[in-house]
Design a protein around this motif. Structure first.
Motif, short mmCIF file in Angstrom:
data_model
loop_
_atom_site.label_atom_id
_atom_site.label_comp_id
_atom_site.label_asym_id
_atom_site.label_seq_id
_atom_site.Cartn_x
_atom_site.Cartn_y
_atom_site.Cartn_z
N ALA A 9 0.83 -1.21 0.00
CA ALA A 9 0.00 0.00 0.00
C ALA A 9 0.86 1.26 0.00
O ALA A 9 0.58 2.23 -0.73
CB ALA A 9 -0.93 0.00 1.22
N LEU A 10 1.93 1.25 0.78
CA LEU A 10 2.81 2.41 0.87
C LEU A 10 3.53 2.66 -0.46
O LEU A 10 3.60 3.81 -0.94
CB LEU A 10 3.84 2.20 1.98
CG LEU A 10 4.78 3.37 2.28
CD1 LEU A 10 4.00 4.61 2.68
CD2 LEU A 10 5.76 2.99 3.39
N LEU A 11 4.02 1.60 -1.09
CA LEU A 11 4.74 1.77 -2.35
C LEU A 11 3.81 2.15 -3.50
O LEU A 11 4.18 2.94 -4.37
CB LEU A 11 5.52 0.49 -2.68
CG LEU A 11 6.68 0.15 -1.73
CD1 LEU A 11 7.38 -1.12 -2.14
CD2 LEU A 11 7.67 1.31 -1.65
N VAL A 12 2.60 1.61 -3.50
CA VAL A 12 1.62 2.02 -4.51
C VAL A 12 1.28 3.50 -4.34
O VAL A 12 1.13 4.23 -5.33
CB VAL A 12 0.34 1.16 -4.43
CG1 VAL A 12 -0.78 1.76 -5.27
CG2 VAL A 12 0.63 -0.26 -4.89
N PHE A 13 1.18 3.95 -3.09
CA PHE A 13 0.92 5.38 -2.84
C PHE A 13 2.02 6.25 -3.44
O PHE A 13 1.74 7.26 -4.10
CB PHE A 13 0.83 5.64 -1.34
CG PHE A 13 0.79 7.11 -0.98
CD1 PHE A 13 -0.38 7.83 -1.09
CD2 PHE A 13 1.95 7.77 -0.55
CE1 PHE A 13 -0.42 9.19 -0.77
CE2 PHE A 13 1.92 9.11 -0.24
CZ PHE A 13 0.73 9.83 -0.36
N PHE A 14 3.28 5.85 -3.27
CA PHE A 14 4.39 6.62 -3.83
C PHE A 14 4.37 6.58 -5.35
O PHE A 14 4.70 7.56 -6.01
CB PHE A 14 5.73 6.11 -3.29
CG PHE A 14 6.16 6.78 -2.02
CD1 PHE A 14 6.94 7.92 -2.03
CD2 PHE A 14 5.76 6.28 -0.80
CE1 PHE A 14 7.32 8.56 -0.86
CE2 PHE A 14 6.12 6.90 0.39
CZ PHE A 14 6.91 8.04 0.36
N ALA A 15 3.97 5.43 -5.92
CA ALA A 15 3.90 5.33 -7.38
C ALA A 15 2.81 6.22 -7.94
O ALA A 15 2.97 6.83 -9.01
CB ALA A 15 3.64 3.87 -7.78
N VAL A 16 1.69 6.34 -7.22
CA VAL A 16 0.55 7.12 -7.71
C VAL A 16 0.69 8.61 -7.38
O VAL A 16 0.46 9.47 -8.24
CB VAL A 16 -0.77 6.58 -7.11
CG1 VAL A 16 -1.94 7.50 -7.46
CG2 VAL A 16 -1.04 5.17 -7.59
N ALA A 17 1.10 8.91 -6.16
CA ALA A 17 1.06 10.30 -5.70
C ALA A 17 2.43 10.95 -5.57
O ALA A 17 2.50 12.16 -5.32
CB ALA A 17 0.34 10.38 -4.35
N GLY A 18 3.50 10.19 -5.75
CA GLY A 18 4.84 10.75 -5.53
C GLY A 18 5.12 11.95 -6.42
O GLY A 18 5.55 13.01 -5.95
N GLU A 19 4.87 11.80 -7.71
CA GLU A 19 5.14 12.89 -8.65
C GLU A 19 4.19 14.06 -8.41
O GLU A 19 4.57 15.22 -8.57
CB GLU A 19 5.03 12.39 -10.08
CG GLU A 19 5.48 13.42 -11.12
CD GLU A 19 5.57 12.84 -12.52
OE1 GLU A 19 5.78 13.63 -13.46
OE2 GLU A 19 5.43 11.62 -12.67
N ILE A 20 2.94 13.77 -8.03
CA ILE A 20 1.97 14.83 -7.75
C ILE A 20 2.45 15.69 -6.58
O ILE A 20 2.37 16.92 -6.62
CB ILE A 20 0.59 14.22 -7.43
CG1 ILE A 20 0.05 13.48 -8.65
CG2 ILE A 20 -0.39 15.30 -6.97
CD1 ILE A 20 -1.22 12.71 -8.39
N LEU A 21 2.98 15.04 -5.55
CA LEU A 21 3.49 15.77 -4.39
C LEU A 21 4.68 16.63 -4.77
O LEU A 21 4.81 17.78 -4.31
CB LEU A 21 3.88 14.79 -3.28
CG LEU A 21 2.74 14.01 -2.62
CD1 LEU A 21 3.29 12.99 -1.63
CD2 LEU A 21 1.78 14.97 -1.91
N LEU A 22 5.56 16.09 -5.62
CA LEU A 22 6.72 16.87 -6.06
C LEU A 22 6.28 18.10 -6.85
O LEU A 22 6.81 19.20 -6.66
CB LEU A 22 7.63 16.00 -6.93
CG LEU A 22 8.40 14.89 -6.23
CD1 LEU A 22 9.15 14.05 -7.25
CD2 LEU A 22 9.36 15.47 -5.20
N THR A 23 5.31 17.92 -7.74
CA THR A 23 4.79 19.04 -8.53
C THR A 23 4.17 20.10 -7.64
O THR A 23 4.37 21.30 -7.85
CB THR A 23 3.75 18.53 -9.55
OG1 THR A 23 4.36 17.54 -10.39
CG2 THR A 23 3.24 19.68 -10.42
N ALA A 24 3.43 19.66 -6.65
CA ALA A 24 2.78 20.60 -5.71
C ALA A 24 3.81 21.41 -4.95
O ALA A 24 3.56 22.57 -4.61
CB ALA A 24 1.88 19.84 -4.75
N MET A 25 4.96 20.82 -4.69
CA MET A 25 6.02 21.53 -3.97
C MET A 25 6.96 22.28 -4.90
O MET A 25 7.92 22.90 -4.44
CB MET A 25 6.82 20.54 -3.11
CG MET A 25 6.04 19.95 -1.96
SD MET A 25 7.05 18.89 -0.88
CE MET A 25 7.34 17.49 -1.95
#
Length: 202
Positions: A49-65
């Motif tokens: 679950a944690l790794l899927v979260f990073f795969a799905v939302a990791g780039e979104i979080l980077l873009t937001a920052m």
């Protein structure tokens, strides 16, 4: 379409299923067989679950920052390289995380799910290998499938951990962990160089 073999090997290196076996044995010492199976399943599900979260939302979080993915790729490559060096020259995964078990409360979450299965290197790998600019949705799903396949392999190894550990021992797990570190170092350098090329091409 992604390179399934290369992706699988990459995730095998950062997750290191073989190195998880001594950690699992230490965490579950004193539990009966049913409890061991339950701990293995819970740890695998949490890590997945944690790794899927990073795969799905990791780039979104980077873009937001406001962090360019190329910068993250360079930083990720450097961090992965240092992580690989620690696998090669420092305490191997089994040695380091078995020590953590002795120092901390023995639970399925720590250090088994995190950082043994869902390691920092695995989290970085999930983000780098699902970059929207380089991979389409279908390819990203293939990458996630390869990651889940490695976690499934890790679960299967945990379920037969006692038998595997009798064959390879802590020394065998340590050797495999160091070989995986060498492979990971090569991949890390490749990612960092690709990040530099991507950044300076813009």
């Amino acid at each position: 379409m992604i390179d399934f073999v290369a992706t699988f090997i990459f995730f095998f290196a950062v997750i290191d299923p073989i190195g998880t076996i001594p950690v699992f044995i230490a965490v579950t010492r004193g539990y009966d067989a049913a409890a061991k199976r339950k701990i293995a399943v819970i740890a695998s599900l949490v890590a997945a679950a944690l790794l899927v979260f990073f795969a799905v939302a990791g780039e979104i979080l980077l873009t937001a920052m406001g962090i360019p993915l190329a910068a993250f790729q360079i930083a990720g490559g450097i961090v992965l390289f240092l992580f690989a060096l620690s696998m090669i020259f420092g305490e191997s995964k089994p040695e380091e995380e078995v020590r953590l078990v002795k120092d901390h409360r023995e639970t399925a979450i720590f250090p088994l799910a995190v950082p043994s299965i869902a390691s920092p290197g695995a989290m970085l790998a999930c983000v780098l290998l699902t970059e929207n600019a380089r991979f389409n949705i279908f390819e990203q799903m293939q990458t996630v499938a390869m990651m889940l396949a490695v976690i499934l392999l890790t679960l299967l190894l945990m379920l037969v951990a006692s038998s595997v550990h009798k064959v390879i021992g802590n020394a065998g797990a340590s050797v495999i962990s160091r070989v995986m570190g060498l492979i990971l170092a090569s991949v890390a350098v490749t990612n960092a160089l690709a990040g530099f090329v991507s950044y300076f091409d813009k």
